[in-house]
Write a protein that holds these residues in place. Structure first.
Motif, PDB file in Angstrom:
ATOM      1  N   UNK A 110       0.795  -1.221   0.000  1.00 13.84           N
ATOM      2  CA  UNK A 110       0.000   0.000   0.000  1.00 13.84           C
ATOM      3  C   UNK A 110       0.831   1.276   0.000  1.00 13.84           C
ATOM      4  N   UNK A 111       1.937   1.263   0.723  1.00 13.50           N
ATOM      5  CA  UNK A 111       2.682   2.506   0.926  1.00 13.50           C
ATOM      6  C   UNK A 111       4.148   2.461   0.488  1.00 13.50           C
ATOM      7  N   UNK A 112       4.583   1.311  -0.069  1.00 13.20           N
ATOM      8  CA  UNK A 112       5.996   1.136  -0.449  1.00 13.20           C
ATOM      9  C   UNK A 112       6.926   1.406   0.732  1.00 13.20           C
ATOM     10  N   UNK A 113       6.525   0.915   1.904  1.00 14.47           N
ATOM     11  CA  UNK A 113       7.285   1.127   3.129  1.00 14.47           C
ATOM     12  C   UNK A 113       7.613  -0.232   3.743  1.00 14.47           C
ATOM     13  N   UNK A 114       8.889  -0.551   3.837  1.00 14.61           N
ATOM     14  CA  UNK A 114       9.334  -1.821   4.396  1.00 14.61           C
ATOM     15  C   UNK A 114       9.675  -1.605   5.873  1.00 14.61           C
ATOM     16  N   UNK A 115       8.776  -2.006   6.739  1.00 18.35           N
ATOM     17  CA  UNK A 115       8.914  -1.766   8.174  1.00 18.35           C
ATOM     18  C   UNK A 115      10.117  -2.503   8.766  1.00 18.35           C
ATOM     19  N   UNK A 146      20.063  -0.292   7.213  1.00 18.49           N
ATOM     20  CA  UNK A 146      20.791  -0.832   6.075  1.00 18.49           C
ATOM     21  C   UNK A 146      21.992  -1.667   6.497  1.00 18.49           C
ATOM     22  N   UNK A 147      22.516  -1.437   7.688  1.00 18.12           N
ATOM     23  CA  UNK A 147      23.708  -2.153   8.123  1.00 18.12           C
ATOM     24  C   UNK A 147      23.432  -3.607   8.466  1.00 18.12           C
ATOM     25  N   UNK A 148      22.194  -3.941   8.719  1.00 13.37           N
ATOM     26  CA  UNK A 148      21.840  -5.302   9.120  1.00 13.37           C
ATOM     27  C   UNK A 148      21.042  -6.014   8.034  1.00 13.37           C
ATOM     28  N   UNK A 199      17.233 -10.156   5.825  1.00 21.89           N
ATOM     29  CA  UNK A 199      16.968 -11.269   4.904  1.00 21.89           C
ATOM     30  C   UNK A 199      16.678 -12.550   5.672  1.00 21.89           C
ATOM     31  N   UNK A 200      17.345 -12.737   6.806  1.00 19.60           N
ATOM     32  CA  UNK A 200      17.096 -13.915   7.633  1.00 19.60           C
ATOM     33  C   UNK A 200      15.675 -13.886   8.193  1.00 19.60           C
TER      34      UNK A 200
END
Length: 65
Positions: A24-29, A36-38, A43-44
């Motif tokens: 809906x909002x293109x927001x990855x909680x 970004x460092x993790x 992905x895990x």
């Protein structure tokens, strides 16, 4: 076994909420919480949510008595 099912259900709900926000909002909680460092941790978590979804398929199989 009940606690495993509760954990699986919780991860599925988290994944569903995250996908809803992405859709809906293109927001990855999850990515915004972890940053970004993790990326490997992110992905895990996504992989675990996917595995939980596959495991949840067994929730709807008829039980043999």
């Amino acid at each position: 076994m009940i606690s495993l099912r509760n954990l699986v259900l919780a991860l599925i709900i988290i994944g569903a909420i995250n996908w809803g926000l992405v859709g809906f909002f293109r927001y990855d909680l999850i990515s915004s919480i972890l940053g970004q460092n993790l990326e490997l941790v992110t992905r895990t978590i996504f992989a675990l949510v996917g595995l939980c979804g596959l495991y949840a398929i067994t929730f709807f199989r008829p039980h043999r008595q």
